[in-house]
Design a protein around this motif. Structure first.
Motif, PDB file in Angstrom:
ATOM      1  N   GLU A 135     -13.193   0.927   6.386  1.00 57.74           N
ATOM      2  CA  GLU A 135     -13.446   0.268   7.668  1.00 57.74           C
ATOM      3  C   GLU A 135     -12.141  -0.219   8.296  1.00 57.74           C
ATOM      4  O   GLU A 135     -11.935  -0.106   9.512  1.00 57.74           O
ATOM      5  N   GLU A 136     -11.252  -0.747   7.452  1.00 60.78           N
ATOM      6  CA  GLU A 136      -9.976  -1.248   7.951  1.00 60.78           C
ATOM      7  C   GLU A 136      -9.099  -0.100   8.441  1.00 60.78           C
ATOM      8  O   GLU A 136      -8.430  -0.203   9.475  1.00 60.78           O
ATOM      9  N   ILE A 137      -9.105   0.993   7.727  1.00 66.51           N
ATOM     10  CA  ILE A 137      -8.329   2.174   8.116  1.00 66.51           C
ATOM     11  C   ILE A 137      -8.776   2.677   9.482  1.00 66.51           C
ATOM     12  O   ILE A 137      -7.955   2.984  10.356  1.00 66.51           O
ATOM     13  N   SER A 138     -10.085   2.753   9.664  1.00 65.42           N
ATOM     14  CA  SER A 138     -10.630   3.272  10.925  1.00 65.42           C
ATOM     15  C   SER A 138     -10.303   2.357  12.099  1.00 65.42           C
ATOM     16  O   SER A 138      -9.949   2.825  13.185  1.00 65.42           O
ATOM     17  N   MET A 144      -1.151   5.397   6.295  1.00 69.41           N
ATOM     18  CA  MET A 144      -0.549   5.257   4.969  1.00 69.41           C
ATOM     19  C   MET A 144      -1.082   3.994   4.290  1.00 69.41           C
ATOM     20  O   MET A 144      -1.228   2.950   4.937  1.00 69.41           O
ATOM     21  N   ILE A 145      -1.371   4.106   2.987  1.00 72.14           N
ATOM     22  CA  ILE A 145      -1.826   2.967   2.180  1.00 72.14           C
ATOM     23  C   ILE A 145      -0.818   2.722   1.066  1.00 72.14           C
ATOM     24  O   ILE A 145      -0.303   3.671   0.457  1.00 72.14           O
ATOM     25  N   ILE A 146      -0.544   1.453   0.780  1.00 72.97           N
ATOM     26  CA  ILE A 146       0.251   1.055  -0.382  1.00 72.97           C
ATOM     27  C   ILE A 146      -0.565   0.056  -1.178  1.00 72.97           C
ATOM     28  O   ILE A 146      -1.166  -0.868  -0.604  1.00 72.97           O
ATOM     29  N   THR A 147      -0.603   0.223  -2.491  1.00 69.28           N
ATOM     30  CA  THR A 147      -1.383  -0.691  -3.323  1.00 69.28           C
ATOM     31  C   THR A 147      -0.857  -0.686  -4.750  1.00 69.28           C
ATOM     32  O   THR A 147       0.214  -0.129  -5.042  1.00 69.28           O
ATOM     33  N   PHE A 148      -1.601  -1.297  -5.679  1.00 73.51           N
ATOM     34  CA  PHE A 148      -1.236  -1.322  -7.092  1.00 73.51           C
ATOM     35  C   PHE A 148      -1.506   0.024  -7.750  1.00 73.51           C
ATOM     36  O   PHE A 148      -2.295   0.825  -7.245  1.00 73.51           O
ATOM     37  N   ASP A 149      -0.895   0.244  -8.921  1.00 72.70           N
ATOM     38  CA  ASP A 149      -1.270   1.395  -9.736  1.00 72.70           C
ATOM     39  C   ASP A 149      -2.414   0.985 -10.666  1.00 72.70           C
ATOM     40  O   ASP A 149      -2.970  -0.110 -10.527  1.00 72.70           O
ATOM     41  N   LEU A 170      -9.972   7.897  -1.356  1.00 70.55           N
ATOM     42  CA  LEU A 170      -9.257   9.141  -1.120  1.00 70.55           C
ATOM     43  C   LEU A 170     -10.038  10.351  -1.614  1.00 70.55           C
ATOM     44  O   LEU A 170      -9.966  11.431  -1.034  1.00 70.55           O
ATOM     45  N   HIS A 171     -10.787  10.151  -2.681  1.00 73.06           N
ATOM     46  CA  HIS A 171     -11.498  11.273  -3.304  1.00 73.06           C
ATOM     47  C   HIS A 171     -12.839  11.578  -2.640  1.00 73.06           C
ATOM     48  O   HIS A 171     -13.230  12.742  -2.494  1.00 73.06           O
ATOM     49  N   ASP A 172     -13.549  10.527  -2.246  1.00 70.57           N
ATOM     50  CA  ASP A 172     -14.946  10.695  -1.832  1.00 70.57           C
ATOM     51  C   ASP A 172     -15.183  10.757  -0.335  1.00 70.57           C
ATOM     52  O   ASP A 172     -16.276  11.086   0.096  1.00 70.57           O
ATOM     53  N   THR A 173     -14.191  10.400   0.480  1.00 63.93           N
ATOM     54  CA  THR A 173     -14.454  10.266   1.913  1.00 63.93           C
ATOM     55  C   THR A 173     -13.607  11.222   2.738  1.00 63.93           C
ATOM     56  O   THR A 173     -12.790  11.978   2.227  1.00 63.93           O
ATOM     57  N   SER A 174     -13.784  11.105   4.031  1.00 61.86           N
ATOM     58  CA  SER A 174     -13.021  11.933   4.968  1.00 61.86           C
ATOM     59  C   SER A 174     -11.572  11.473   5.102  1.00 61.86           C
ATOM     60  O   SER A 174     -10.800  12.065   5.843  1.00 61.86           O
ATOM     61  N   GLN A 175     -11.200  10.389   4.382  1.00 66.54           N
ATOM     62  CA  GLN A 175      -9.846   9.848   4.493  1.00 66.54           C
ATOM     63  C   GLN A 175      -8.878  10.478   3.488  1.00 66.54           C
ATOM     64  O   GLN A 175      -7.829   9.927   3.213  1.00 66.54           O
ATOM     65  N   ARG A 176      -9.225  11.637   2.956  1.00 63.68           N
ATOM     66  CA  ARG A 176      -8.390  12.249   1.924  1.00 63.68           C
ATOM     67  C   ARG A 176      -6.997  12.607   2.410  1.00 63.68           C
ATOM     68  O   ARG A 176      -6.071  12.752   1.618  1.00 63.68           O
ATOM     69  N   ASP A 177      -6.849  12.781   3.720  1.00 59.32           N
ATOM     70  CA  ASP A 177      -5.546  13.160   4.250  1.00 59.32           C
ATOM     71  C   ASP A 177      -4.634  11.946   4.451  1.00 59.32           C
ATOM     72  O   ASP A 177      -3.485  12.089   4.847  1.00 59.32           O
ATOM     73  N   ILE A 178      -5.138  10.741   4.180  1.00 61.90           N
ATOM     74  CA  ILE A 178      -4.313   9.539   4.268  1.00 61.90           C
ATOM     75  C   ILE A 178      -3.275   9.577   3.151  1.00 61.90           C
ATOM     76  O   ILE A 178      -3.583   9.864   2.000  1.00 61.90           O
ATOM     77  N   GLU A 179      -2.024   9.269   3.489  1.00 60.41           N
ATOM     78  CA  GLU A 179      -0.968   9.208   2.482  1.00 60.41           C
ATOM     79  C   GLU A 179      -1.085   7.875   1.742  1.00 60.41           C
ATOM     80  O   GLU A 179      -1.175   6.826   2.375  1.00 60.41           O
ATOM     81  N   ALA A 180      -1.073   7.922   0.411  1.00 59.95           N
ATOM     82  CA  ALA A 180      -1.247   6.697  -0.375  1.00 59.95           C
ATOM     83  C   ALA A 180      -0.176   6.607  -1.464  1.00 59.95           C
ATOM     84  O   ALA A 180       0.153   7.610  -2.107  1.00 59.95           O
ATOM     85  N   TRP A 181       0.347   5.395  -1.652  1.00 59.84           N
ATOM     86  CA  TRP A 181       1.394   5.143  -2.639  1.00 59.84           C
ATOM     87  C   TRP A 181       0.999   3.956  -3.508  1.00 59.84           C
ATOM     88  O   TRP A 181       0.382   3.001  -3.033  1.00 59.84           O
ATOM     89  N   GLU A 182       1.393   4.014  -4.794  1.00 58.26           N
ATOM     90  CA  GLU A 182       1.082   2.942  -5.739  1.00 58.26           C
ATOM     91  C   GLU A 182       2.363   2.335  -6.294  1.00 58.26           C
ATOM     92  O   GLU A 182       3.348   3.037  -6.530  1.00 58.26           O
ATOM     93  N   ARG A 255       5.015   5.313  -6.241  1.00 55.34           N
ATOM     94  CA  ARG A 255       4.687   6.685  -6.634  1.00 55.34           C
ATOM     95  C   ARG A 255       3.537   7.172  -5.767  1.00 55.34           C
ATOM     96  O   ARG A 255       2.564   6.439  -5.545  1.00 55.34           O
ATOM     97  N   LYS A 256       3.658   8.393  -5.294  1.00 59.07           N
ATOM     98  CA  LYS A 256       2.611   8.947  -4.419  1.00 59.07           C
ATOM     99  C   LYS A 256       1.348   9.208  -5.218  1.00 59.07           C
ATOM    100  O   LYS A 256       1.375   9.795  -6.296  1.00 59.07           O
ATOM    101  N   ILE A 257       0.217   8.756  -4.678  1.00 54.48           N
ATOM    102  CA  ILE A 257      -1.066   8.996  -5.316  1.00 54.48           C
ATOM    103  C   ILE A 257      -1.548  10.379  -4.904  1.00 54.48           C
ATOM    104  O   ILE A 257      -1.692  10.675  -3.718  1.00 54.48           O
ATOM    105  N   LYS A 258      -1.812  11.233  -5.878  1.00 56.43           N
ATOM    106  CA  LYS A 258      -2.207  12.605  -5.596  1.00 56.43           C
ATOM    107  C   LYS A 258      -3.726  12.707  -5.490  1.00 56.43           C
ATOM    108  O   LYS A 258      -4.448  11.970  -6.137  1.00 56.43           O
TER     109      LYS A 258
END
Length: 258
Positions: A135-138, A144-149, A170-182, A255-258
């Motif tokens: 919801e926040e992303i939309s 781009m998201i940054i969070t904990f590992d 990232l896995h289950d939604t339409s937001q898979r193309d968002i760049e995410a780092w941990e 580190r980039k989350i794959k």
């Protein structure tokens, strides 16, 4: 005699590392982090944390890089830290800390959900975490998201739940193309080595030439102390010691989350 030599060597290593840290911090860090065809474009970045003070204790090098580079950084805190009944106080302290970190108050948001309460042993629903972040992303057009590992630096279960919530998103939604780092968790020796960890962090970053790991040297380390001091309800002696000795005050490795 051996102990004196060892202590002397450690003091010397700390001093040399601090000098190296100050030298490196004058240079541009992570030149390739914000590329991918958007070098001259501001990016909308969402830093997702679990508690008020996470941003100041762990993420200030990355925060300082992003804000000084002109990117739009938003802080999304999934609890108000109400484990000791100080939630409203800690929420106010978060806004004060973000002001010290040059983040406008309009770009800081907290969540006080009954199923996302602060505390060890209080497991958070990853589906709920993913839904709130989506919801926040939309609403903010985040790219781009940054969070904990998956260890969450300190091993706190709430930190880890935030990570798994982001992964689920990232896995289950339409937001898979968002760049995410941990934020990479380190062992206890590296965690409390202060600026000494600059050597290892930079080596690991160099080894990952494909851009999947990036280092951020804190160009304004004093800002870490100023920001954490705004969390006055948490600013006890052992946290002061943590901020002084923690490598996360001086360096962040993402580190980039794959």
């Amino acid at each position: 005699m051996a102990w004196i030599l060892l202590i002397g060597f450690l003091i010397f290593l700390w001093f040399v590392s601090l000098c190296k840290f100050l030298l490196v911090s004058r240079k541009t860090s992570s030149n390739h982090f914000m590329k991918n065809g958007r070098t001259h474009q501001k990016r909308n970045v969402l830093l997702v944390v679990a508690h008020p003070d996470d941003e100041s204790m762990f993420f200030t090098p990355a925060i300082n890089f992003l804000t000084s580079s002109g990117h739009n950084l938003h802080i999304f805190c999934l609890s108000i830290g109400n484990a000791d009944g100080k939630g409203n106080i800690r929420k106010r302290e978060l806004f004060q800390a973000c002001a010290a970190l040059k983040i406008p108050w309009q770009q800081v948001k907290t969540v006080d959900h009954p199923d996302l309460q602060d505390g060890f042993g209080k497991v958070w629903d990853h589906n709920l975490v993913a839904k709130l972040i989506e919801e926040e992303i939309s609403s903010l057009s985040i790219d781009m998201i940054i969070t904990f590992d998956n260890y969450g630096v300190s091993g706190h279960c709430n930190h880890r739940d935030v990570h798994y919530g982001v992964r689920k998103l990232l896995h289950d939604t339409s937001q898979r193309d968002i760049e995410a780092w941990e934020l990479v968790s380190t062992n206890i020796l590296r965690k409390y080595s202060g600026p000494v960890d600059v050597w290892l962090s930079m080596c690991f970053s160099i080894l990952h030439k494909n851009g999947t790991m990036q280092c951020f040297v804190n160009k304004h380390p004093r800002r870490s102390f100023l920001a954490m001091a705004q969390h006055s309800s948490q600013w006890v002696w052992f946290r002061k010691l943590f901020v002084a000795l923690s490598s996360y005050t001086y360096m962040n490795t993402l580190r980039k989350i794959k």
